[in-house]
Design an enzyme around this catalytic site. Structure first.
Site, mmCIF file in Angstrom:
data_model
loop_
_atom_site.group_PDB
_atom_site.id
_atom_site.type_symbol
_atom_site.label_atom_id
_atom_site.label_comp_id
_atom_site.label_asym_id
_atom_site.label_seq_id
_atom_site.Cartn_x
_atom_site.Cartn_y
_atom_site.Cartn_z
ATOM 1 N N LYS A 221 0.863 -1.201 0.000
ATOM 2 C CA LYS A 221 0.000 0.000 0.000
ATOM 3 C C LYS A 221 0.889 1.237 0.000
ATOM 4 C CE LYS A 221 -2.057 2.984 2.104
ATOM 5 N NZ LYS A 221 -2.017 4.451 1.802
ATOM 6 N N GLU A 295 9.292 0.817 11.033
ATOM 7 C CA GLU A 295 10.363 1.806 10.839
ATOM 8 C C GLU A 295 9.684 3.162 10.944
ATOM 9 O OE1 GLU A 295 12.294 4.449 9.791
ATOM 10 O OE2 GLU A 295 12.512 3.768 7.707
ATOM 11 N N CYS A 329 13.238 10.246 7.719
ATOM 12 C CA CYS A 329 13.064 9.818 9.108
ATOM 13 C C CYS A 329 14.373 9.885 9.879
ATOM 14 C CB CYS A 329 12.476 8.417 9.161
ATOM 15 S SG CYS A 329 13.288 7.277 8.053
ATOM 16 N N GLU A 426 9.277 15.470 15.741
ATOM 17 C CA GLU A 426 9.729 15.302 14.363
ATOM 18 C C GLU A 426 9.012 16.325 13.489
ATOM 19 O OE1 GLU A 426 8.567 11.671 12.213
ATOM 20 O OE2 GLU A 426 10.646 11.534 11.560
#
Ligand code: NDP
Length: 515
Positions: A221, A295, A329, A426
């Protein structure tokens, strides 16, 4: 690209830094460094042609080796983030489509791919890898159109690394019994894989290549805002003669991802994305026998000591946080710089940032492309406002942003303290928070003072210091005197809220084997 609709005064008509600020854009609030403004020269435009890409008006789901509309006929638009132009309508998968894709993957696993010798599976992976290389330019242009990233990066990083992953794992397919997991390691079955928008093709390769090499079949996906290269990869799978059902691609929204991971026919779930969604997925698979790898996000410290070669470190800082607009990331989003050199490093960094070029992602000179979506732009804007409100000092080079599309100038915050949101959360954008330290111990404590643990960087002349610090940093990847370097043979993954499991290397195989 038809647009390049920058409101710049330069002859190239593209947004760029180190020019007079225009007030039109809400984020054009950067503080000018007078010595850097108006350098008086300009690059000629160097646009990559988009003719090599033929975007269809409609895309279907890739199920059982064929493209087909969603069962309920729903579609959504994918937008070019640099121009806000709709590019295509893409099928929106529903539960019925997830059922069909998982059934196709199950049947392919049991009848074809699972029983197939590894040496035969390898041939398909090599074919896919070669096709990626042959069609690299097409993939690179499509990736930049759909994601907004500069062509220089999609051409030189995303696509070559994606091909390298398929080559690397093709090499493992017939050597699994020598990988250190016992004499006959078995695949898990059907893998449900959900990927984000920051490296769309590369993340697809990270997920598919090890899964297929190990003998699993896949339901992938892609992210809602970047479905196009995953669909082109599906076409490559067809071209490579991959048996139907081995790879299935379901485009759609978060709900589609949730349905894939919670489907009872899925044996393995692999997810890359936000920590928040990662936690939801962990809850959804808890109590089942599904194997899970996550992750997730990061807030990496890039640590610069006073004995580091400063010019080299500045390049590393720039690459660490402004590569891919900071949509990374493992981005080095917290710069920890030794107090004695902090002013010199920040001054050189500002000079360097003033030379970066922001604008048309298809221009080969562009360093900073578009932010992927209005939602992400709003998140970056919100967090940077919080940084100012909490008392940090905000700086951007003088910068003129294109008037259409989603853009954010490179931004540096100094005077940041560890309690500030911009030091803890983040941001996932081109925003750097600068903190200082005096001793190596203080650097370690500050670097580890985060709920995340994905990556870190160390810049120093002393090898012994690198080894000592690397052992103390709670981060899955530690780069020394470099940053954001990736190799398919090297495992990648996090600690703490950055997730668990490793992708890449021999370790990446373990996630797809019953070991
Ligand atoms: P998400 O984590 O929401 O999206 C990642 C993928 O998961 C997408 O394919 C998404 O689909 C899908 N998804 C969304 N909700 C669910 C769910 N409940 N179950 C299963 N799959 C789901 O990231 P966003 O795109 O919303 O970005 C938000 C923030 O996440 C960013 O600002 C950034 O901080 C972080 N992020 C981190 C990444 C990383 O590499 N660690 C990558 C991307 C984002 P869809 O796209 O359709 O929503």
């Amino acid at each position: 690209m038809s647009s390049g609709k920058a409101k710049s005064g330069g002859s190239s008509g593209r947004g760029r830094l180190a020019v007079e600020m225009a007030p039109a854009h809400p984020e054009q609030t950067g503080e000018t460094t007078p010595a850097l403004a108006g350098l008086g020269w300009e690059y000629a435009p160097a646009p990559e042609s988009r003719d090599i890409v033929s975007i269809q008006p409609q895309y279907g789901l890739f199920v059982a080796g064929e493209f087909r509309p969603a069962a309920d006929g729903r579609t959504f638009a994918t937008i070019n983030p640099a121009t806000e132009e709709p590019q295509a309508q893409v099928a929106m998968a529903s539960m019925a489509d997830v059922d069909a894709a998982v059934a196709a993957a199950r049947s392919a696993y049991e009848q074809v791919w699972g029983p197939m010798p590894g040496s035969e599976r390898a041939k398909y992976l090599y074919r896919i890898a070669r096709q990626l290389q042959e069609r690299a330019r097409e993939f690179a242009v499509l990736e930049s159109l759909d994601n907004g990233k500069p062509i220089r990066e999609s051409r030189d990083v995303d696509i070559p690394l994606a091909a390298a992953h398929f080559f690397y794992y093709a090499g493992w397919a017939d050597k699994l019994e020598y990988a250190g997991f016992g004499p006959r390691p078995r695949p898990l079955g059907v893998a449900g894989q959900v990927i984000p928008w920051n490296f769309p093709l590369l993340m697809a390769a990270w997920k598919l290549a090890p899964a297929l090499a190990a003998g699993n079949t896949c339901v992938l996906k892609p992210a809602e805002t970047t479905p196009l290269t995953a669909l082109l990869l599906a076409e490559v799978c067809q071209q490579a003669g991959l048996p139907p059902g081995v790879v299935n691609v379901l485009t759609g929204a978060g709900d589609t991802g949730a349905e894939v991971v919670s489907h009872p026919g899925v044996n393995k779930v692999a997810f890359t994305g936000s920590t928040e969604v990662g936690k939801q997925i962990a809850r959804a698979v808890a109590g089942t026998d599904k194997k899970l790898t996550l992750e997730l996000g990061g807030k990496a410290a890039n640590i610069v000591f006073d004995d580091a070669p400063i010019e080299q470190a500045v390049e590393g800082i720039v690459n660490g946080i402004f590569f891919n607009q900071g949509h990374v990331c493992c981005a080095g989003s917290r710069l920890l710089v030794q107090e004695s050199v902090a002013d010199a490093v920040v001054e050189r960094l500002q000079r360097r940032l003033a030379t970066l070029r922001l604008g048309d992602p298809l221009d080969k000179n562009t360093d900073i492309g578009a932010i992927n979506s209005p939602q992400q732009l709003a998140k970056i804007a919100e967090l940077t406002k919080a940084g100012e409100a909490e008392g940090a000092h905000r700086w951007s080079p003088a910068c003129q942003l294109p008037d259409r599309g989603y853009w954010f100038p490179p931004t540096v915050f100094t005077g940041v303290s560890q309690s500030h949101r911009i030091a803890r959360e983040e941001i996932f954008g081109p925003v750097l928070s600068v903190l200082t330290f005096r001793t190596p111990d203080e650097a370690v404590v500050k670097a580890n003072n985060t709920p995340y643990g994905l990556s870190a960087g160390i810049w120093t002349d002393k090898g012994s210091r690198i080894l000592s610090l690397a052992q103390q940093l709670r981060a899955g990847v530690v780069w020394a005197n470099t940053y954001n370097r990736f190799d398919p043979a090297s495992p990648f993954g996090g600690y703490k809220e950055s997730g668990y499991g490793r992708e890449g290397g021999r370790h990446g195989l373990a996630a797809y084997l019953n070991v």
